[in-house]
Design an enzyme around this catalytic site. Sequence first.
Site, PDB file in Angstrom:
ATOM      1  N   LEU A  38      31.220  38.768  72.937  1.00 50.86           N
ATOM      2  CA  LEU A  38      31.154  37.737  71.778  1.00 50.86           C
ATOM      3  C   LEU A  38      29.905  37.769  71.279  1.00 50.86           C
ATOM      4  O   LEU A  38      29.507  36.824  69.582  1.00 50.86           O
ATOM      5  CB  LEU A  38      31.744  36.339  71.981  1.00 50.86           C
ATOM      6  CG  LEU A  38      33.066  36.534  72.168  1.00 50.86           C
ATOM      7  CD1 LEU A  38      33.524  35.809  72.828  1.00 50.86           C
ATOM      8  CD2 LEU A  38      34.466  37.383  70.570  1.00 50.86           C
ATOM      9  N   ASP A  94      20.166  41.778  76.213  1.00 52.95           N
ATOM     10  CA  ASP A  94      20.096  40.589  75.813  1.00 52.95           C
ATOM     11  C   ASP A  94      18.164  39.785  76.175  1.00 52.95           C
ATOM     12  O   ASP A  94      18.191  39.373  74.817  1.00 52.95           O
ATOM     13  CB  ASP A  94      20.349  39.043  76.085  1.00 52.95           C
ATOM     14  CG  ASP A  94      22.042  39.362  75.767  1.00 52.95           C
ATOM     15  OD1 ASP A  94      22.547  39.215  74.670  1.00 52.95           O
ATOM     16  OD2 ASP A  94      22.960  39.160  76.566  1.00 52.95           O
ATOM     17  N   LYS A 210      44.628  32.899  65.260  1.00 52.32           N
ATOM     18  CA  LYS A 210      45.293  31.905  66.346  1.00 52.32           C
ATOM     19  C   LYS A 210      44.273  31.037  67.429  1.00 52.32           C
ATOM     20  O   LYS A 210      43.439  31.322  67.330  1.00 52.32           O
ATOM     21  CB  LYS A 210      45.611  32.738  67.613  1.00 52.32           C
ATOM     22  CG  LYS A 210      47.144  33.497  66.767  1.00 52.32           C
ATOM     23  CD  LYS A 210      48.608  32.446  66.388  1.00 52.32           C
ATOM     24  CE  LYS A 210      49.167  32.783  66.195  1.00 52.32           C
ATOM     25  NZ  LYS A 210      50.265  31.675  65.567  1.00 52.32           N
ATOM     26  N   PRO A 213      43.604  30.965  72.475  1.00 56.02           N
ATOM     27  CA  PRO A 213      43.141  31.357  73.950  1.00 56.02           C
ATOM     28  C   PRO A 213      42.467  30.633  73.609  1.00 56.02           C
ATOM     29  O   PRO A 213      41.692  30.500  74.602  1.00 56.02           O
ATOM     30  CB  PRO A 213      42.871  33.210  73.129  1.00 56.02           C
ATOM     31  CG  PRO A 213      43.621  33.181  72.027  1.00 56.02           C
ATOM     32  CD  PRO A 213      44.459  32.138  70.936  1.00 56.02           C
ATOM     33  N   CYS A 404       8.648  58.004  75.198  1.00 55.27           N
ATOM     34  CA  CYS A 404       8.578  58.052  77.075  1.00 55.27           C
ATOM     35  C   CYS A 404       9.533  59.951  77.660  1.00 55.27           C
ATOM     36  O   CYS A 404       8.002  60.613  77.373  1.00 55.27           O
ATOM     37  CB  CYS A 404       9.771  57.205  77.478  1.00 55.27           C
ATOM     38  SG  CYS A 404       8.876  57.119  79.517  1.00 55.27           S
ATOM     39  N   LEU A 405      10.058  59.908  77.444  1.00 56.47           N
ATOM     40  CA  LEU A 405      10.553  60.785  77.933  1.00 56.47           C
ATOM     41  C   LEU A 405      10.562  61.797  76.235  1.00 56.47           C
ATOM     42  O   LEU A 405      10.801  63.486  76.730  1.00 56.47           O
ATOM     43  CB  LEU A 405      12.658  61.079  78.595  1.00 56.47           C
ATOM     44  CG  LEU A 405      13.170  62.657  78.810  1.00 56.47           C
ATOM     45  CD1 LEU A 405      12.459  63.480  79.290  1.00 56.47           C
ATOM     46  CD2 LEU A 405      14.534  62.610  78.739  1.00 56.47           C
ATOM     47  N   GLU A 428      10.829  66.375  87.021  1.00 54.52           N
ATOM     48  CA  GLU A 428      12.211  65.850  87.000  1.00 54.52           C
ATOM     49  C   GLU A 428      12.909  67.077  86.382  1.00 54.52           C
ATOM     50  O   GLU A 428      14.092  67.312  87.522  1.00 54.52           O
ATOM     51  CB  GLU A 428      12.198  64.705  86.052  1.00 54.52           C
ATOM     52  CG  GLU A 428      13.231  64.045  86.092  1.00 54.52           C
ATOM     53  CD  GLU A 428      12.663  62.572  84.724  1.00 54.52           C
ATOM     54  OE1 GLU A 428      12.400  63.032  84.368  1.00 54.52           O
ATOM     55  OE2 GLU A 428      13.935  62.273  84.821  1.00 54.52           O
ATOM     56  N   HIS A 530       6.750  52.619  75.856  1.00 55.69           N
ATOM     57  CA  HIS A 530       7.597  52.043  75.003  1.00 55.69           C
ATOM     58  C   HIS A 530       7.521  50.834  74.354  1.00 55.69           C
ATOM     59  O   HIS A 530       7.976  49.460  74.154  1.00 55.69           O
ATOM     60  CB  HIS A 530       8.803  51.640  76.507  1.00 55.69           C
ATOM     61  CG  HIS A 530       9.518  53.020  77.610  1.00 55.69           C
ATOM     62  ND1 HIS A 530      10.593  53.489  76.693  1.00 55.69           N
ATOM     63  CD2 HIS A 530       9.599  52.667  77.817  1.00 55.69           C
ATOM     64  CE1 HIS A 530      11.341  54.310  77.484  1.00 55.69           C
ATOM     65  NE2 HIS A 530      10.346  53.966  78.512  1.00 55.69           N
ATOM     66  N   GLU A 532       8.673  50.337  71.717  1.00 57.89           N
ATOM     67  CA  GLU A 532       9.697  49.314  70.894  1.00 57.89           C
ATOM     68  C   GLU A 532      10.104  47.893  71.566  1.00 57.89           C
ATOM     69  O   GLU A 532      10.922  47.184  70.862  1.00 57.89           O
ATOM     70  CB  GLU A 532      11.188  49.973  71.653  1.00 57.89           C
ATOM     71  CG  GLU A 532      11.765  50.377  72.367  1.00 57.89           C
ATOM     72  CD  GLU A 532      11.153  51.984  73.318  1.00 57.89           C
ATOM     73  OE1 GLU A 532       9.799  52.137  73.181  1.00 57.89           O
ATOM     74  OE2 GLU A 532      11.428  52.304  73.941  1.00 57.89           O
TER      75      GLU A 532
HETATM   76  N1  GLN Z   1      12.644  60.069  83.312  1.00 55.47           N
HETATM   77  C1  GLN Z   1      10.909  60.239  82.834  1.00 55.47           C
HETATM   78  C2  GLN Z   1      10.251  59.828  83.795  1.00 55.47           C
HETATM   79  O1  GLN Z   1      10.963  58.983  84.621  1.00 55.47           O
HETATM   80  C3  GLN Z   1      11.121  58.932  81.398  1.00 55.47           C
HETATM   81  C4  GLN Z   1      11.350  57.788  81.934  1.00 55.47           C
HETATM   82  C5  GLN Z   1      12.117  57.291  80.560  1.00 55.47           C
HETATM   83  O2  GLN Z   1      12.000  57.769  79.256  1.00 55.47           O
HETATM   84  N2  GLN Z   1      11.544  56.227  80.411  1.00 55.47           N
HETATM   85  O3  GLN Z   1       9.076  59.577  83.897  1.00 55.47           O
END
Ligand code: GLN
Length: 560
Positions: A38, A94, A210, A213, A404-405, A428, A530, A532
Site C-alpha cells: 500500500l 524502502d 468499502k 476491511p 556495476c555488471l 563469474e 552504484h 544510483e
Molecule cells: N556480478 C557482478 C559482481 O559481483 C556485478 C554485481 C552488480 O552488478 N551489483 O562483481
Amino acid sequence: MGNTAFNSRKMINFAFSNIERNVETRYIFVTGGVVSSLGKGIISSSLARLLLSRGYRVTIQKFDPYINIDPGTLNPYEHGECYVTVDGHEADLDLGHYERFTNIQTTRANNVTTGRIYQSVIDKERRGDYLGKTVQIIPHITDEIKRSVKLLGKKGEYDFIITEIGGTVGDIESTPYLEAVRQLRWEMGRNAICVHLTYVPYLKAAKELKTKPTQHSVKMLQQAGIQPDILVLRTEKELPASMCRKVAQFCNVSPEAVIQSLDAPTIYEVPLMMHSQGLDSIVLEKTGITPGGEPDLSAWNHFLHKLENATEEVRIALVGKYVELQDAYKSISESLSHAAAYLDRKLKLVYVHSEKLTEADVEEKLSGMDGVVIAPGFGNRGIEGKFVALRWCREHDVPTFGICLGMQCMVIEFARDVLGLEGANSTEMDHHTPHNVIDLMEEQKSVSNMGGTMRLGAYDCVLREGSKAAEAYGRREVSERHRHRFEFNEDYRARFEEAGMACVGENPDTHLVEVVEIPGKRWFVGTQYHPEYQSTVLHPHPLFMSFVKAAVDYRDSRQS
Ligand code: GLN
C-alpha cells in the site's frame, strides 16, 4: 569512507532554529493493514519530509519480519532491489525511498530483520547473558526489538524516529513487533504514536467504496493492544467526508486524523497530499507539540513543478533481465527521473529484456533511444544481450551508462570486439575463459559464505582530470557505494588504455578500477560502483545529470 558531501547533507537538518524542540525523542510507528504494497514506505518518507521541512531532525527505520539476516541474499523477485547504505548494509528498497525523500543517509541501524533480532538473542544466550533463564519470544525477542527501535534515539540526534513495521497486521511473523510497539507506547505515553495505513477498495459492480476491511484491520490492531492515533486510507477514488467520519467513529480515531491517500501521478506528490490534509500538524499535536508555521517545501515544489511540467521527452532504455519487475531497478529509474526533471525533460524509460535482445532486433529496439543504461546484476542469464546492446551503442555512438555488471560488460565487449580477445569474459560467467578481463577480487577468493560478504558500501575513488566523469562531478575525489565481488583485471589495463578504453577512476588505496570510459564518444561511461544509491530529489546525482544531458543533446542533434 565519508566525505564532505555526506556531511553537508546531514547539516540540512540543523538549519532551523525557531521551532519548539523538546529534548525527548518522539517515536512514530507506521503499520499496515488489509493488504501489502500500500506504500507504507512512501507514507513514512512523506511524513519524514514534512517534519524535516518544519525543521525537525528526523530519521526513518524499517523492521522486516522475515528471517533472512538481510535482503542481500534475496532474489529481486522476492522484494525488489537490494539497496546499499553508506556503511555497507544490504537493505530493503524502502531505505532508498527514505534517502531520496529526506536527503539523509541511513545505515545498518535503520533496517532490522527478524533474523538479526534472533541472531542477537541467540548470541546473548550462548554468551550466558540470560543467566540461566528460559529464552522466550516475550520478553527476550520483544525486548531485543524494543532495544533496536530505540537505538537510533540514544544519542539525542533526532526529534522524531519513524519506524515502519514491514508486513501486514495479522501476519503471524509480525506479532512480536506489534507486541513490542504496544509495550513501547505504554512506556512512552504520548512520545509514541501509531499511524496505520489501510486500503479502501472500490467495488466496480456495486459502484461503492468499502470501509469494512479497514474496520477489520483496525480491530486486529486493537486486539494486539494498539489503538491507532492516525489512519491513512489508501484509495483509488476520492473518499467522501462522510465516509472518513464513519471510519473515525468506528475506529476510535478523531475525524481530522483520518486521512486519505489517493493514487498519485508521482510518489513525490504524496508529501503535499499529506500536508494538505494536515498529517504533519496532527502528528505534532498528538505528540504534544504545538505546530507553529508551515513546512518550507520550496525546494521540493521546485522539483515537482519541473517533474510535472516537462513536456519534451528524453528516451532512455534500461537493458536488464528483470524487465517484468520494475522494483528490481528502483534506484536507477528514480535517479533517471530526478535528472530528467531537473533538465526539464519528461522521462520515457523503456525496459529492454536482455535475454531477448539479439543482433537481429537490436537496431529496432534501440535506434529510437537517446541513451542506454546497462543494468547491474549477477549470473549468466541475459548477459549476451547486454553485449549485443553495448556493441550497437558503441558503434552508433549512443550515450551509454554501464553500472556495476553493466560496466563489467562494457569491458568484456570491448575486449572481444576491439582488443580481439576471443572468449574474453568475467570468471563469474566462465571459469575457464582464456581472457579473464573481469576476475574475482583477491580478498573474495577465500569467501565461502554468501551473506554480507561482497565488497559493500562507500569507497573513495579518484578521477582522472579531464574525464567525462570528473567533469560531471566537478571534482576529482568522490565516494560511492559498492556491491560486487568481481573487478577489472589489472593485467589488461595497459591494453585497454592503448586501444581507447580509459580507466579514469580508481580507488586511491587498492588501485581497483572504478570507472572506465571511451573518451572520443558522446558519453560512454561505466562505473563499478552504484551511483544510483546516492541520487535524491534535492540532490540529483551528477553522473545521472551528465548522462541524461548527453542523451538530451543527442536527441536534439538528431531532431534539428
Ligand atoms: N556480478 C557482478 C559482481 O559481483 C556485478 C554485481 C552488480 O552488478 N551489483 O562483481
